[in-house]
Each structure stands twice: as structure tokens, then as C-alpha cells.
Write a protein that holds these residues in place. Sequence first.
Motif, mmCIF file in Angstrom:
data_model
loop_
_atom_site.group_PDB
_atom_site.id
_atom_site.type_symbol
_atom_site.label_atom_id
_atom_site.label_comp_id
_atom_site.label_asym_id
_atom_site.label_seq_id
_atom_site.Cartn_x
_atom_site.Cartn_y
_atom_site.Cartn_z
ATOM 1 N N ALA A 296 0.846 -1.191 0.000
ATOM 2 C CA ALA A 296 0.000 0.000 0.000
ATOM 3 C C ALA A 296 0.881 1.240 0.000
ATOM 4 O O ALA A 296 2.112 1.158 0.083
ATOM 5 C CB ALA A 296 -0.931 -0.012 1.220
ATOM 6 N N GLY A 297 0.238 2.389 -0.091
ATOM 7 C CA GLY A 297 0.964 3.640 0.022
ATOM 8 C C GLY A 297 1.495 4.142 -1.304
ATOM 9 O O GLY A 297 1.027 3.772 -2.384
ATOM 10 N N THR A 298 2.531 4.975 -1.211
ATOM 11 C CA THR A 298 3.082 5.657 -2.380
ATOM 12 C C THR A 298 3.555 4.697 -3.456
ATOM 13 O O THR A 298 3.451 4.988 -4.648
ATOM 14 C CB THR A 298 4.249 6.559 -1.949
ATOM 15 O OG1 THR A 298 3.815 7.422 -0.902
ATOM 16 C CG2 THR A 298 4.762 7.383 -3.112
ATOM 17 N N HIS A 299 4.067 3.556 -3.022
ATOM 18 C CA HIS A 299 4.652 2.603 -3.968
ATOM 19 C C HIS A 299 3.757 1.377 -4.166
ATOM 20 O O HIS A 299 4.260 0.268 -4.397
ATOM 21 C CB HIS A 299 6.040 2.174 -3.491
ATOM 22 C CG HIS A 299 7.019 3.306 -3.416
ATOM 23 N ND1 HIS A 299 7.743 3.594 -2.284
ATOM 24 C CD2 HIS A 299 7.356 4.239 -4.341
ATOM 25 C CE1 HIS A 299 8.506 4.658 -2.512
ATOM 26 N NE2 HIS A 299 8.286 5.054 -3.752
ATOM 27 N N ALA A 300 2.460 1.555 -4.109
ATOM 28 C CA ALA A 300 1.540 0.435 -4.291
ATOM 29 C C ALA A 300 1.698 -0.217 -5.659
ATOM 30 O O ALA A 300 1.467 -1.423 -5.813
ATOM 31 C CB ALA A 300 0.097 0.902 -4.093
ATOM 32 N N ARG A 301 2.124 0.555 -6.640
ATOM 33 C CA ARG A 301 2.312 -0.012 -7.975
ATOM 34 C C ARG A 301 3.433 -1.052 -8.019
ATOM 35 O O ARG A 301 3.507 -1.834 -8.976
ATOM 36 C CB ARG A 301 2.625 1.099 -8.978
ATOM 37 C CG ARG A 301 1.425 1.901 -9.429
ATOM 38 C CD ARG A 301 1.829 2.770 -10.606
ATOM 39 N NE ARG A 301 0.704 3.492 -11.164
ATOM 40 C CZ ARG A 301 0.764 4.184 -12.288
ATOM 41 N NH1 ARG A 301 1.907 4.241 -12.966
ATOM 42 N NH2 ARG A 301 -0.290 4.814 -12.742
ATOM 43 N N ASP A 302 4.311 -1.043 -7.033
ATOM 44 C CA ASP A 302 5.379 -2.045 -6.991
ATOM 45 C C ASP A 302 4.828 -3.457 -7.057
ATOM 46 O O ASP A 302 5.508 -4.380 -7.521
ATOM 47 C CB ASP A 302 6.210 -1.896 -5.711
ATOM 48 C CG ASP A 302 7.199 -0.745 -5.785
ATOM 49 O OD1 ASP A 302 7.253 -0.069 -6.830
ATOM 50 O OD2 ASP A 302 7.903 -0.515 -4.785
ATOM 51 N N ALA A 303 3.593 -3.664 -6.580
ATOM 52 C CA ALA A 303 3.020 -5.009 -6.527
ATOM 53 C C ALA A 303 3.038 -5.682 -7.894
ATOM 54 O O ALA A 303 3.248 -6.896 -8.004
ATOM 55 C CB ALA A 303 1.597 -4.953 -5.984
ATOM 56 N N ALA A 304 2.816 -4.912 -8.961
ATOM 57 C CA ALA A 304 2.788 -5.479 -10.315
ATOM 58 C C ALA A 304 4.176 -5.757 -10.854
ATOM 59 O O ALA A 304 4.316 -6.350 -11.927
ATOM 60 C CB ALA A 304 2.045 -4.535 -11.257
ATOM 61 N N LEU A 305 5.227 -5.329 -10.118
ATOM 62 C CA LEU A 305 6.598 -5.446 -10.602
ATOM 63 C C LEU A 305 7.452 -6.365 -9.731
ATOM 64 O O LEU A 305 8.639 -6.555 -10.024
ATOM 65 C CB LEU A 305 7.256 -4.057 -10.633
ATOM 66 C CG LEU A 305 6.478 -2.922 -11.305
ATOM 67 C CD1 LEU A 305 7.224 -1.608 -11.128
ATOM 68 C CD2 LEU A 305 6.246 -3.220 -12.780
ATOM 69 N N LEU A 306 6.875 -6.942 -8.682
ATOM 70 C CA LEU A 306 7.676 -7.659 -7.690
ATOM 71 C C LEU A 306 8.250 -8.957 -8.243
ATOM 72 O O LEU A 306 7.522 -9.826 -8.735
ATOM 73 C CB LEU A 306 6.844 -7.948 -6.447
ATOM 74 C CG LEU A 306 6.458 -6.737 -5.606
ATOM 75 C CD1 LEU A 306 5.640 -7.161 -4.393
ATOM 76 C CD2 LEU A 306 7.703 -5.953 -5.171
ATOM 77 N N HIS A 307 9.560 -9.083 -8.121
ATOM 78 C CA HIS A 307 10.288 -10.291 -8.520
ATOM 79 C C HIS A 307 10.640 -11.086 -7.272
ATOM 80 O O HIS A 307 11.238 -10.549 -6.333
ATOM 81 C CB HIS A 307 11.550 -9.912 -9.287
ATOM 82 C CG HIS A 307 12.492 -11.054 -9.514
ATOM 83 N ND1 HIS A 307 12.108 -12.222 -10.126
ATOM 84 C CD2 HIS A 307 13.813 -11.213 -9.197
ATOM 85 C CE1 HIS A 307 13.151 -13.045 -10.197
ATOM 86 N NE2 HIS A 307 14.188 -12.457 -9.629
ATOM 87 N N LEU A 308 10.287 -12.371 -7.254
ATOM 88 C CA LEU A 308 10.548 -13.241 -6.101
ATOM 89 C C LEU A 308 12.026 -13.619 -6.055
ATOM 90 O O LEU A 308 12.563 -14.218 -6.989
ATOM 91 C CB LEU A 308 9.685 -14.502 -6.200
ATOM 92 C CG LEU A 308 9.925 -15.579 -5.139
ATOM 93 C CD1 LEU A 308 9.587 -15.063 -3.748
ATOM 94 C CD2 LEU A 308 9.113 -16.830 -5.463
ATOM 95 N N LEU A 309 12.690 -13.273 -4.950
ATOM 96 C CA LEU A 309 14.115 -13.565 -4.781
ATOM 97 C C LEU A 309 14.363 -14.865 -4.037
ATOM 98 O O LEU A 309 15.432 -15.461 -4.179
ATOM 99 C CB LEU A 309 14.794 -12.421 -4.022
ATOM 100 C CG LEU A 309 14.670 -11.028 -4.647
ATOM 101 C CD1 LEU A 309 15.290 -9.987 -3.729
ATOM 102 C CD2 LEU A 309 15.328 -10.994 -6.014
#
Length: 450
Positions: A296-309
Motif C-alpha cells: 500500500a501507500g506511495t509505492h503500491a504499484r510495486d506489486a505489479a513489478l515484484l520479482h521473487l528472490l
Amino acid sequence: MKRILLPALAFLLVTLGLGAGWFLRRGPAGPPPEGGDRPPFLVQAAGQGQLIEFQPSEIPIRSLRWSRPLPGRAAVAQVLTQSNRQQAFLFVDGHLQATLTLVRPAGIPENLFHFAELQDAAYLPGRLLLLLYRISPPGEDPLVVAWNLEKGAIQWTFRGPGSRLVLSPEARTAFLFGPGAPVQILRLTGKDGSSLAGPSPTRVDLPPGSTGFTDLLAMGQGDFLATDATGLSAWRGGTWSQTPAPTRSPLGFGADGGSLAHTGDSYWWQPEPGQLIQVGADGRPSGPQDLSTLVAGTHARDAALLHLLGADAQGALWFAPVAPDFTGSPLDASVPGLPVPEPVVAAPATVPGSPEAPPGAPAAPTPSLRETWEPYVKGGLDRLYRWKPGTPSMQGFAWASAWPRLGPPAVISMPTGDGGLVPDSGAFLLGGQEHRWWLPLASVPLAQPR
């Protein structure tokens, strides 16, 4: 007085004569041993971690290479000198644990061995260190060297295609795999746990349609899950089962093949960034995880870009956002779980003295995904996230805000992206070839995204 001085003088002359004779018989001093007495690496505490600095010797080096951080809180550095000396240095928790000087194995030509480059490694604490070397020229099979840490000698060697090493849960077998290569299962220990004199390899040919795996998760001594661009494959009891990859994100991330992780009794498959699917031990999907609800928050768009490490030792998954390439993205596509940007409606154009423009003027065209997302991506993605399955949200940090609090050495630059994190190693290994900073994962400050 003369009776005292004469005998003393005679004794001194005899002593000097014997010393000179010994020196002449000894001959000129030989060259110091390679590297001298100076340790090859200087390790010292620095901030929240350990700074590892290479100390050059009088013998020039041909290459200095580091492995990725390894499970078992370890890492390996390869030093290859101009005198063709192959050495490897094992670090555990940022401290030098063992020094290996490798003798050329029988059957490996000198010109191949003297230019072999470390590509990957695997660590069995106190027992074995597996070293995977890339052999030049292209087309030559890589070399696996098993080093017995107790005896300080090579236990066995193996040559076969592959670029990655993964251990089974109890470290009884190692899996050699990679794009364009079958899976080789190398047995490391007997039933009593003792190290074997040879690897007893078992070859598993790729399933139909696969070109080689990008990640592999061992389920036991011989069973495993593996992923590539076509989907997820499970090898159980000598039989393949396959699950095709789901519909790809309209953002476009290229065919990287995906990644796998294990937390507790759960197995996780990421076909591409922005997706996460829980699967069973047989590889069958049990349901997707909606990542958009966890950030959530300012970087909520990160969810569509998350790479599993991968997963850490506490059973949490780690992610880092990565930039899409928009390959094949349709102009009017949207990203599931994220709001579609509102179209911009252009005001009707009027000319003074002319009739008003008729109602229903056409709206401006909807921006493409690239136009919508590029400003966000260019704003920076140097963040990492940690999620404990079952919890309602992720924790994370940004390098820019966390870096000053970690006390980094001056010779180490702030990392970008994921910082090369391998979560089950328990640490970052940051920096360049001659200066590395071992930074424990537990020292990084985490907070809920705002």
C-alpha cells in the motif's frame, strides 16, 4: 687483563668464522612463497557488517571472482594468478574459514584448468564445498570440484553441462542444472551420512518442450520442482508432470523463466514478476496470491513489478520490483489488481465569433501502458520487500533511506535494485571485486510501506 681478553677475542673470531661459513654454504635466499606471509584478504568489522578487502601479492592475479551468497551464511572467492595457481577462499559470516589450493585434476588439460572461472558453489558446513567452474572455450562441459573440508583435499570431480548448483534439503545430493542442460543429480553422502568417494551421477533429461530450467527447488534426494519459460515441471518418482505458465502480464517482462521458493509446508512459484502462485509438492497450483493487497501507500504499484528472490531462514519471502520492458504490450491493456488511469478528456476548441463546438467532442486517446508506467519506473525501484505468508501486508525498505543507518564503508557504493540478495544465505555481499561488505540481512531496517 690480557689473560681474559685473549680467550674472549679468540672465541669471537671462531664464532664469526662459523657464521660466515654457514652463510656461504646456505647460498642466496630463494624467492618468498607465493603471496608471502601477507594474508590474501583483510577482514575487519565495518558498520553493521564485515568488510573484506583483497590484499594483492607480488604475483599478479589473472582474475578475482566471487560466488553469489550461499545458504549456510557463506560465500566463495576465486583467485587465479598469472602463475596458474587456482585458489578458492571460503568465507562464513564474513570471516575467512578455509583456503583451498587446487591441484589440476587428472584428465583436465592444463590450458582449460588454468583459465577456469568460478560460476557457482554449494556449501555443506564442515564437510564439503562444491565449486562449479566454467571452462573455456564455449562448448566444454563445466567442472564440479568437491573439496573435503576436513581433509583439505579434493574428494572428487565431475564434468557435465549446467550453470547452477542446488542442495537437497538434507544435503545428501546436489542438483546441477541450467538453461540448455539436463538435470544431473550428484549423490554426496551414503546412508550413514559419510562422504562418498564419487558423485554417482543420475541424469534426468528435460521434459517435452523445455529448453532448460532457470530455477530448481529440491523436494528430496531425487525429486524436485523446476521452472522455465514454458511453465512449472515436477519430477517425482521418475516421472514428469507439467503445468503451463499462466497468461503473461501485459507489462511485458521477457521470458526469464520464473523462480521458486519454499516456506514451511508451502511451495511458491512465480512464473514472472507480479505473479505468485502457491503449489503443492506435486507442482499442482492451489491458488494465486494477490500481491496488490500486500503493498500500500506511495509505492503500491510495486506489486505489479515484484520479482521473487527466495525465502529466508525464518520462512518469509523476499521481493524486489523490476522494470518491465513493455514487449508486446497492447495499447489499451490494464494490469490486474491496479486501477486503470482515468482518460484525459480534451476541451473542445472554439474560435472567437464562431458557433460553439458541438457537444460530444472526442476524448484524448487513452495513454498506453508504457506512457502510464514509464514515469513511475524512472522514479526509481531501489526497494526490497519481505512478506511472511499469512500476514496481511509486506514490510520493506528503500536503499536511499536505509543506507546511512547501516554504517557502510567508504569503499562500498550504495547498491541498486535487489543488491544481489539470496535470502537463504542470510546476508548481502555488496561491493566490487576487491572490496566486499558482508551485511547480515537481520541488520536491515524494515517498516510497513507508507
